[in-house]
Design an enzyme around this catalytic site. Sequence first.
Site, PDB file in Angstrom:
ATOM      1  CE  LYS A   1     -20.900   5.148   0.769  1.00  0.00           C
ATOM      2  NZ  LYS A   1     -21.277   6.266   1.579  1.00  0.00           N
TER       3      LYS A   1
ATOM      4  NE  ARG B   1     -13.835  -2.321   4.615  1.00  0.00           N
ATOM      5  CZ  ARG B   1     -13.079  -1.411   5.243  1.00  0.00           C
ATOM      6  NH1 ARG B   1     -12.456  -1.734   6.359  1.00  0.00           N
ATOM      7  NH2 ARG B   1     -12.967  -0.196   4.769  1.00  0.00           N
TER       8      ARG B   1
ATOM      9  N   GLY C   1     -25.193  -2.208   4.317  1.00  0.00           N
ATOM     10  CA  GLY C   1     -23.952  -2.989   4.345  1.00  0.00           C
ATOM     11  C   GLY C   1     -22.805  -2.035   4.582  1.00  0.00           C
TER      12      GLY C   1
ATOM     13  CB  THR D   1     -15.648   3.351  14.831  1.00  0.00           C
ATOM     14  OG1 THR D   1     -15.745   4.333  13.789  1.00  0.00           O
ATOM     15  CG2 THR D   1     -16.971   3.230  15.561  1.00  0.00           C
TER      16      THR D   1
ATOM     17  CE  LYS E   1      -4.075  -0.151   2.280  1.00  0.00           C
ATOM     18  NZ  LYS E   1      -5.093  -0.095   3.330  1.00  0.00           N
TER      19      LYS E   1
ATOM     20  N   GLY F   1     -34.048  -0.323   0.327  1.00  0.00           N
ATOM     21  CA  GLY F   1     -33.106  -1.065  -0.503  1.00  0.00           C
ATOM     22  C   GLY F   1     -32.913  -2.475   0.016  1.00  0.00           C
TER      23      GLY F   1
ATOM     24  CB  CYS G   1     -19.319   2.069   9.190  1.00  0.00           C
ATOM     25  SG  CYS G   1     -17.701   2.753   8.828  1.00  0.00           S
TER      26      CYS G   1
HETATM   27  N1  LIG Z   1     -14.451   3.445   6.020  1.00  0.00           N
HETATM   28  C1  LIG Z   1     -15.304   4.364   6.469  1.00  0.00           C
HETATM   29  O1  LIG Z   1     -16.156   4.844   5.749  1.00  0.00           O
HETATM   30  C2  LIG Z   1     -15.215   4.843   7.906  1.00  0.00           C
HETATM   31  C3  LIG Z   1     -15.911   6.006   8.279  1.00  0.00           C
HETATM   32  C4  LIG Z   1     -15.821   6.438   9.592  1.00  0.00           C
HETATM   33  C5  LIG Z   1     -15.080   5.726  10.521  1.00  0.00           C
HETATM   34  N2  LIG Z   1     -14.433   4.585  10.143  1.00  0.00           N
HETATM   35  C6  LIG Z   1     -13.624   3.876  11.135  1.00  0.00           C
HETATM   36  O2  LIG Z   1     -12.251   4.208  10.922  1.00  0.00           O
HETATM   37  C7  LIG Z   1     -11.423   3.082  11.215  1.00  0.00           C
HETATM   38  C8  LIG Z   1     -10.579   2.731  10.008  1.00  0.00           C
HETATM   39  O3  LIG Z   1     -11.449   2.307   8.970  1.00  0.00           O
HETATM   40  P1  LIG Z   1     -10.970   2.145   7.465  1.00  0.00           P
HETATM   41  O4  LIG Z   1     -12.164   1.840   6.666  1.00  0.00           O
HETATM   42  O5  LIG Z   1     -10.113   3.302   7.101  1.00  0.00           O
HETATM   43  O6  LIG Z   1     -10.050   0.835   7.616  1.00  0.00           O
HETATM   44  P2  LIG Z   1      -9.070   0.180   6.536  1.00  0.00           P
HETATM   45  O7  LIG Z   1      -9.103  -1.262   6.785  1.00  0.00           O
HETATM   46  O8  LIG Z   1      -9.355   0.730   5.180  1.00  0.00           O
HETATM   47  O9  LIG Z   1      -7.635   0.767   6.946  1.00  0.00           O
HETATM   48  C9  LIG Z   1      -6.943   0.423   8.117  1.00  0.00           C
HETATM   49  C10 LIG Z   1      -5.455   0.462   7.803  1.00  0.00           C
HETATM   50  O10 LIG Z   1      -4.720   0.373   9.040  1.00  0.00           O
HETATM   51  C11 LIG Z   1      -3.535  -0.358   8.771  1.00  0.00           C
HETATM   52  N3  LIG Z   1      -2.962  -0.781  10.065  1.00  0.00           N
HETATM   53  C12 LIG Z   1      -3.466  -1.658  10.955  1.00  0.00           C
HETATM   54  N4  LIG Z   1      -2.663  -1.756  12.027  1.00  0.00           N
HETATM   55  C13 LIG Z   1      -1.617  -0.899  11.819  1.00  0.00           C
HETATM   56  C14 LIG Z   1      -0.459  -0.551  12.566  1.00  0.00           C
HETATM   57  N5  LIG Z   1      -0.197  -1.063  13.769  1.00  0.00           N
HETATM   58  N6  LIG Z   1       0.386   0.356  12.028  1.00  0.00           N
HETATM   59  C15 LIG Z   1       0.158   0.887  10.816  1.00  0.00           C
HETATM   60  N7  LIG Z   1      -0.927   0.599  10.070  1.00  0.00           N
HETATM   61  C16 LIG Z   1      -1.806  -0.288  10.562  1.00  0.00           C
HETATM   62  C17 LIG Z   1      -3.988  -1.472   7.856  1.00  0.00           C
HETATM   63  O11 LIG Z   1      -2.911  -2.031   7.140  1.00  0.00           O
HETATM   64  C18 LIG Z   1      -4.973  -0.713   6.944  1.00  0.00           C
HETATM   65  O12 LIG Z   1      -4.331  -0.193   5.791  1.00  0.00           O
HETATM   66  C19 LIG Z   1     -12.378   1.961  11.666  1.00  0.00           C
HETATM   67  O13 LIG Z   1     -12.473   1.974  13.063  1.00  0.00           O
HETATM   68  C20 LIG Z   1     -13.697   2.372  11.036  1.00  0.00           C
HETATM   69  O14 LIG Z   1     -14.796   1.879  11.753  1.00  0.00           O
HETATM   70  C21 LIG Z   1     -14.469   4.135   8.850  1.00  0.00           C
END
Ligand SMILES: NC(=O)c1ccc[n+]([C@@H]2O[C@H](COP(=O)([O-])OP(=O)(O)OC[C@H]3O[C@@H](n4cnc5c(N)ncnc54)[C@H](O)[C@@H]3O)[C@@H](O)[C@H]2O)c1
Length: 439
Positions: A324, A331, A260, A122, A35, A256, A263
């Site tokens: 979406k 996911r 999904g 979260t 990445k 719908g 989150c």
């Molecule tokens: N995706 C969304 O729309 C969204 C919106 C609001 C909140 N959130 C919350 O934000 C958080 C992250 O979600 P996301 O969708 O970005 O997750 P994601 O899986 O896309 O990204 C997480 C990243 O963290 C990295 N990671 C894990 N452990 C690590 C470490 N020790 N050091 C460095 N990197 C590390 C992983 O390799 C991965 O690239 C979650 O708690 C989620 O619930 C997500």
Amino acid sequence: MRVTMIGTGYVGLVSGACFSEFGVNVTCVDKDVSKIEKLKQGVMPIYEPGLEKLVEDNVKDGRLSFTTELGPAVKGADAVFIAVGTPSRRGDGYADLSYVYAAAEEIAQALDGYTVIVDKSTVPVGTGREVETIIRKTNPKADFDVVSNPEFLREGSAINDFMRPDRVVIGTESERAREVMRRLYRPLHLIETPILFTGRETAELTKYAANAFLAVKITFINEIADLCEKVGADVHDVSKGIGLDGRIGKKFLHPGPGYGGSCFPKDTLALVRTAKDAGAPARIVETVVDINDKRKKRMADKVVDVCGGSVKGKKIAILGLTFKPNTDDMRDAPSLEIVPALQAAGANLSVFDPEGMEEAKKMLSGVEWCENVYDTMKDADAMVLVTEWNEFRSLDLPRVKKLMKTPAMVDLRNVYSPAEMVASGFNYIGVGRPVPKKG
Ligand SMILES: NC(=O)c1ccc[n+]([C@@H]2O[C@H](COP(=O)([O-])OP(=O)(O)OC[C@H]3O[C@@H](n4cnc5c(N)ncnc54)[C@H](O)[C@@H]3O)[C@@H](O)[C@H]2O)c1
């Protein structure tokens, strides 16, 4: 100011790029080597409109960089954000906090001077306290505060959501930390974004309460749609009729196939667990989780109905796979329930998604992967609109009709008008909308 983002996923990458656009010096860290390598070459690891340009501009201006080395990136930072994943823990539905705690330990070892550790992931109530304990234990001399700053962005419109949010929630009891956060979010304060300072537990719970409320709203209208189908009412008009009431609001009233994404499913489940453990069960949310799970599976029945009672040996075209539009995120996407259910019923599936094919290939098998939407329809007995990508909104219906064996559509997003589809000669089923009789 210097900020470090631990975790460069949907939230970490967008937040990091947006903070750098605000003028902050940002280092995004991820342990996923490929990445980070991709990002260094300007290749985005996710699909998010506008992200590539934002990243490119800020990298060029020297405010945004990427690394796999957490230690050097943390040293000297004013704020270190934790934006790692918190998926559902396998088997019990609690939030899996192992990534958060591992990050906390690593951060602790590298702390150098006063640093605000900001939890953007979260996380259930009490996680901030636990992160603080871990850091103190790992590095007793560290000078730090742990703040909760949940993220509310939506995939597909993440940059705009981050740059112009409805609100920013910051949970901390420390005035020193509050000052750092105030400086960081100053550009949003200047455009009059409400910035809510709360206690840490309150901020943590606010995020779950927001997602659970939205999940309830979606599930409510989904059930009303089911009732509409039974009694011949039109859920679009019901949505409008209730949504114009200021107390209810228009948004999140589109029926719908069930919610999904990365989150709502995991966050509703985690809230249910937290609430039960705290002795204050969230029974509405429990019910919503159950209804939604069953709903996704039930959507395949609509396809069976449109095919006259069986899909055995029939070819079904699937339009859209992501949870979406405008994201490649698969996911907990409804397609992950619908596709296997149709396969189990004996259907042959041809599928297409504008951005989600690469991710989908990791999760689905035994389908025909098509190059474009019209390829899915060749000799198909029915098509199912699963994700409302813009390019599916104005299909060339005469062409579709020529391509399909039988012109039939299950429109799980109510993109098309039942009357127009019937007039065009399609056997059509939407969600919660009466279909006029032919002729
Ligand atoms: N995706 C969304 O729309 C969204 C919106 C609001 C909140 N959130 C919350 O934000 C958080 C992250 O979600 P996301 O969708 O970005 O997750 P994601 O899986 O896309 O990204 C997480 C990243 O963290 C990295 N990671 C894990 N452990 C690590 C470490 N020790 N050091 C460095 N990197 C590390 C992983 O390799 C991965 O690239 C979650 O708690 C989620 O619930 C997500």
